[in-house]
Design an enzyme around this catalytic site. Structure first.
Site, PDB file in Angstrom:
ATOM      1  N   GLU A 237     -60.066  65.598  98.222  1.00 35.17           N
ATOM      2  CA  GLU A 237     -60.026  64.148  98.204  1.00 35.17           C
ATOM      3  C   GLU A 237     -61.161  63.602  97.328  1.00 35.17           C
ATOM      4  O   GLU A 237     -62.329  63.918  97.541  1.00 35.17           O
ATOM      5  CB  GLU A 237     -60.177  63.658  99.652  1.00 35.17           C
TER       6      GLU A 237
ATOM      7  N   ASP B 265     -62.778  64.952 103.814  1.00 38.74           N
ATOM      8  CA  ASP B 265     -63.971  64.619 104.590  1.00 38.74           C
ATOM      9  C   ASP B 265     -63.718  64.776 106.081  1.00 38.74           C
ATOM     10  O   ASP B 265     -62.594  64.633 106.544  1.00 38.74           O
ATOM     11  CB  ASP B 265     -64.374  63.158 104.321  1.00 38.74           C
TER      12      ASP B 265
ATOM     13  N   ASP C 287     -64.385  62.743 108.264  1.00 39.37           N
ATOM     14  CA  ASP C 287     -64.289  61.442 108.944  1.00 39.37           C
ATOM     15  C   ASP C 287     -62.838  60.964 109.027  1.00 39.37           C
ATOM     16  O   ASP C 287     -61.918  61.656 108.631  1.00 39.37           O
ATOM     17  CB  ASP C 287     -65.155  60.407 108.210  1.00 39.37           C
TER      18      ASP C 287
ATOM     19  N   ASP D 283     -61.157  58.617 107.448  1.00 42.95           N
ATOM     20  CA  ASP D 283     -60.468  58.471 106.173  1.00 42.95           C
ATOM     21  C   ASP D 283     -59.938  59.816 105.689  1.00 42.95           C
ATOM     22  O   ASP D 283     -58.823  59.929 105.187  1.00 42.95           O
ATOM     23  CB  ASP D 283     -61.439  57.939 105.102  1.00 42.95           C
TER      24      ASP D 283
END
Ligand code: 0RA
Length: 634
Positions: free
Chosen positions: A423, A496, A498, A500
Site C-alpha cells: 500500500e 499498514d 492500522d 486504513d
C-alpha cells in the site's frame, strides 16, 4: 404395564438394529447425526403441511439444550387399532422400522435420503419420547424410553382441533454429546418456510429465550430476493422467473439475472440442500441454455463476432431450485449431490418451455437479459484477447509488458518467488530497498483499490490498480484464469497495521476472492504482519504486532535495569528498509498468515455484509479470518 412385557420384547427386537448401528440410519452419532433426529421429526410435520393438512409448525429447543418439541396442526397421527397387530397406528409408527408407508401409500412419506427413515428411528435413539395427538375431540398420549412403550396409548382429555406434538430427548448412551445447535435448527426452519410457502414456521429457543416466526407467501421468490440482497447484487430485471410445477415430481424454481460476475444457484431435493448440485442442476442448466438460445435465435438477437457460451448465458444468474422426488439417491463425499439420472431430462423438459414462454411474454425483461448475456460474452472475449496479447509478447520477447511500477525479482523459478502488494508509494520504496531482489518482487498500489463487490468483470478491468495486479500475476482472471501462468509462488498483501491498512487488505481480498478464487484455494495468498511497535530495552530490540503483543513482550523483557523504550510506527513508509526486512520481509524472521476460506456461503455473506459498512467491521473480518488461517513460519 404387565400386558406390555411381551410387546417389549418384539419392540426391542424391532428397533435393536437401530441402537446397535445408529450410523446406518442417521449417518453417524456426531452433531450431524444428532440433528438428523430433528429433521426426521420435522419432516413428518412438513409432509403433513405439504399434503395440505397442516399450516403451522413450531419447533422448540428446550432450556436444557438437549430436548426438542415439534408441534403441527395437521390431522394428527392416527390412534385407531391396527387390525392385524392389535396395536394402535401411533405405536406402530413409533416402534416399527419403516412403518409409515403402510398407512397411506406413497403419501405419508415423500422425503428421502437419510431423512426418510422415520419416527421409529428417532424413538429408538431417544432416552425419552412423548407423542401427543389431538383429533376427534380428544387428546391422546403415549410415552417411550429408548424406543420401548412406557405405557399404552391413552386418552388424556378433551381437545379442540387436531395436530401432533412430539417431544424427544436423544439418548446420551448413543450420542457422545447431546447438545443441539440453535443456529443450525433456525437456518433449516427458515429454508423450510421458503420451500413450503404459506406454512407458518416458528422456532422457539428456550436456551436463548428467543422466538422467530417464518412465514413467506411468495416462497422461493422471497428467498431469492433475500439472497440477492445479501449478495448486494444488482438485478438486471424486475420480476423473477417463477416456475411451480405440481404434476409429476413437484418442482419449484425461481431465477433472476444480476450484474454480479458469478452464477449462484442453490438447490434442494425433498427440502435437503444439495450443495454439490447433481442431475437436477444439470437439467436446469440444459433447459435454461436451450430456452435462452431459442429466444435469441428466433428474434435474431445473435451478436456479431462473438459466440455465446453456456457460461455467458449464466453469468450473474441467481436462482433457487427445489425438487421433490420419491427415491432420491445422493452421492459424493458429503452425500449432497443428486444422482438420479432420470431427473436430468425431467427438469430440462419442465424448464425449457416454461422459460421460453416467459421470455416471449416479457419482451422488455428478455431484452435486458439478452443484453446482459452479450455483454458478458464481449467481456470474456476482451479479456481473452488481453491474455493472448500477453502470451504473444512472452513468446516473442520472452518477457511480458509488465506494469511500470512493478519491481520484479530476478529469479524466474516461480516457487522460489514472492510478490508483495504494498500500500502506498513510500512504503513501496522502503520495501523495494529492503527486499531480497532475487526472490521478492514489489508492486506498490497508488490510488485506493476500488470495492469490486457486485461489479461486472468489464468494470473491474477498467481499474488501473487491479488490472496492473492481474498483469503482474500473469495468470489472467475469471474464465481465462490459468494457474500454470502464475508468475509468483506466493502473493503477500503488505498493508499498514492500522484500520486504513486493514481496509485496503479487505478490498484486495474481496477482489481476489471473487475473481481469483483459485489463488486462495491453492494457498497462495498471504497477509504480511508488519509490526506496530518497536521495543528497545538496553541493547536489545523486540517488535510487537499489536497492543496485546506489546504488553506480553514488556512483561517478559521489560523488568530489567534499563527502562524500555517504545516506538509506535505510523506506517510502513516511515520504517527503515533494513527494519522492514528484518521484521516483515525476511523469510527467516517474519510471520505470515495464510488466507483460507472455510465455508463459501458464509464467506459470501460476510463479504457482502461488510463491504460498504464501517471499517472496524472489515477489520474484524480480516482478523477473524487471520486467526482461522494457519500461522506459518516461513
Ligand atoms: C399417517 C396417516 C395420517 C396422518 C399421519 C400419518 C400424520 C403423521 C404425522 C407425524 C407428525 N405429524 C403428523 N401428522 C399426521 C392420516 C390420518 C387421517 O386420515 O386422518
Amino acid at each position: 404395564m404387565s400386558s406390555y412385557t411381551a410387546k417389549d420384547i418384539t419392540v426391542l427386537e424391532g428397533l435393536e438394529p437401530v441402537r446397535k448401528r445408529p450410523g446406518m440410519y442417521i449417518g453417524g452419532v456426531g452433531a450431524a447425526g444428532l440433528h438428523h433426529l430433528v429433521w426426521e421429526v420435522l419432516d413428518n410435520s412438513v409432509d403433513e403441511a405439504m399434503n395440505g393438512f397442516a399450516s403451522q409448525i413450531t419447533v422448540t429447543l428446550h432450556a436444557d439444550g438437549a430436548s426438542i418439541t415439534v408441534v403441527d396442526d395437521g390431522r394428527g397421527i392416527p390412534v385407531d387399532k391396527h387390525p392385524q397387530t392389535g396395536k394402535s397406528a401411533l405405536e406402530v409408527i413409533f416402534t416399527v422400522l419403516h412403518a409409515g408407508g403402510k398407512f397411506e401409500q406413497g403419501n405419508y412419506k415423500t422425503a428421502g435420503g437419510l431423512h426418510g427413515v422415520g419416527a421409529s428411528v428417532v424413538n429408538a435413539l431417544s432416552r425419552s419420547l412423548v407423542a401427543k395427538v389431538r383429533r376427534d375431540g380428544a387428546e391422546w398420549e403415549m410415552s417411550f424410553r429408548q424406543g420401548r412403550p412406557v405405557a399404552p396409548l391413552s386418552k388424556v382429555g378433551p381437545a379442540r382441533g387436531s395436530g401432533t406434538t412430539v417431544t424427544f430427548h436423544p439418548d446420551a448412551t448413543i450420542f457422545p454429546k447431546v447438545e443441539f445447535d440453535a443456529e443450525t435448527i433456525r437456518e433449516r426452519l427458515e429454508v423450510v418456510s421458503y420451500i413450503h410457502k404459506g406454512v407458518k414456521v416458528t422456532f422457539e429457543n428456550e436456551v436463548a429465550r428467543t422466538k422467530v416466526v417464518y412465514h413467506h407467501q411468495e416462497g422461493l421468490a422471497d428467498y431469492l430476493a433475500k439472497i440477492i440482497r445479501e449478495r448486494s447484487a444488482k438485478p438486471v430485471h424486475e420480476a423473477a422467473f417463477v416456475l411451480n410445477r405440481e404434476s409429476g415430481p413437484r418442482l419449484d424454481l425461481v431465477l433472476q439475472w444480476t450484474e454480479s460476475t458469478d452464477e449462484h444457484i442453490r438447490s434442494y431435493v425433498n427440502g435437503i440442500p444439495t450443495g454439490s448440485g447433481g442431475t437436477h442442476e444439470n437439467g436446469l442448466r440444459a433447459g435454461l441454455g436451450k430456452a435462452v438460445r431459442n429466444y435469441i435465435d428466433t428474434h435474431g438477437l445473435s451478436p456479431k463476432g462473438v459466440t455465446l457460451t453456456a457460461e455467458d448465458i449464466r453469468e450473474g444468474l441467481t436462482g433457487v431450485l427445489s425438487l421433490f422426488i420419491e427415491e432420491p439417491q445422493f452421492q459424493g463425499q458429503t452425500k449432497d449431490r443428486l444422482n438420479n439420472p432420470e431427473v436430468l431430462s425431467a427438469v430440462d423438459s419442465a424448464v425449457r418451455p416454461a422459460l421460453e414462454h416467459w421470455l416471449n411474454h416479457n419482451r422488455t425483461v428478455a431484452e435486458s437479459i439478452v443484453a446482459r448475456i452479450i455483454l458478458s460474452a464481449r467481456a470474456r472475449e476482451a479479456s481473452r484477447a488481453a491474455q493472448a496479447e500477453v502470451t504473444r509478447k512472452t513468446a516473442t520477447t520472452g518477457r511480458l509488458t509488465l506494469p511500470g511500477k512493478l519491481s520484479d525479482c530476478a529469479n524466474s523459478n516461480r516457487e522460489d518467488t514472492e510478490l508483495f502488494i504494498v500500500e502506498g508509494d513510500s512504503a513501496g520504496g522502503s520495501a523495494k530497498q529492503g527486499r531480497d531482489r532475487a526472490r521478492q518482487a514489489i508492486l506498490p498500489l497508488r490510488g485506493k483499490v476500488m470495492n469490486t463487490e457486485g461489479m461486472t468483470l468489464a468494470k473491474v478491468l477498467e481499474n488501473k490498480e487491479l488490472s496492473d495486479l492481474v498483469t503482474a500475476l500473469g495468470c489472467g482472471m475469471g474464465k481465462t484464469f490459468d494457474a500454470s501462468r502464475l508468475r509468483y509462488g506466493r502473493i503477500i498483501i503488505l498493508a499498514d497495521a492500522d484500520s486504513d491498512g486493514h481496509h485496503i487488505a479487505t478490498l484486495l481480498l474481496t477482489f481476489i476472492y471473487r475473481h481469483l478464487p483459485h489463488l486462495i484455494a491453492d494457498g497462495r495468498i498471504y497477509l504480511a504482519q508488519p509490526p506496530l511497535y518497536r521495543i528497545d530495552v538496553g541493547k536489545e530490540t523486540w517488535w510487537a504486532l499489536d497492543d496485546a503483543h506489546r504488553d506480553r513482550l514488556l512483561k517478559q523483557h521489560g523488568q530489567g535495569r534499563s527502562k524500555p523504550e517504545i516506538t509506535r510506527f505510523k506506517g510502513l513508509g516511515e520504517m527503515m528498509p533494513k527494519v522492514l526486512w528484518e521484521t516483515t520481509l525476511n523469510p527467516k524472521t517474519r510471520r505470515l498468515l495464510r488466507v483460507e476460506i472455510s465455508d463459501q456461503i458464509v464467506t459470501d455473506r460476510v463479504i457482502n455484509e461488510l463491504m460498504g459498512k464501517d471499517a472496524s467491521a472489515r477489520f474484524r473480518f480480516i482478523m477473524d479470518r487471520a486467526e482461522e488461517a494457519r500461522e506459518l513460519d516461513v
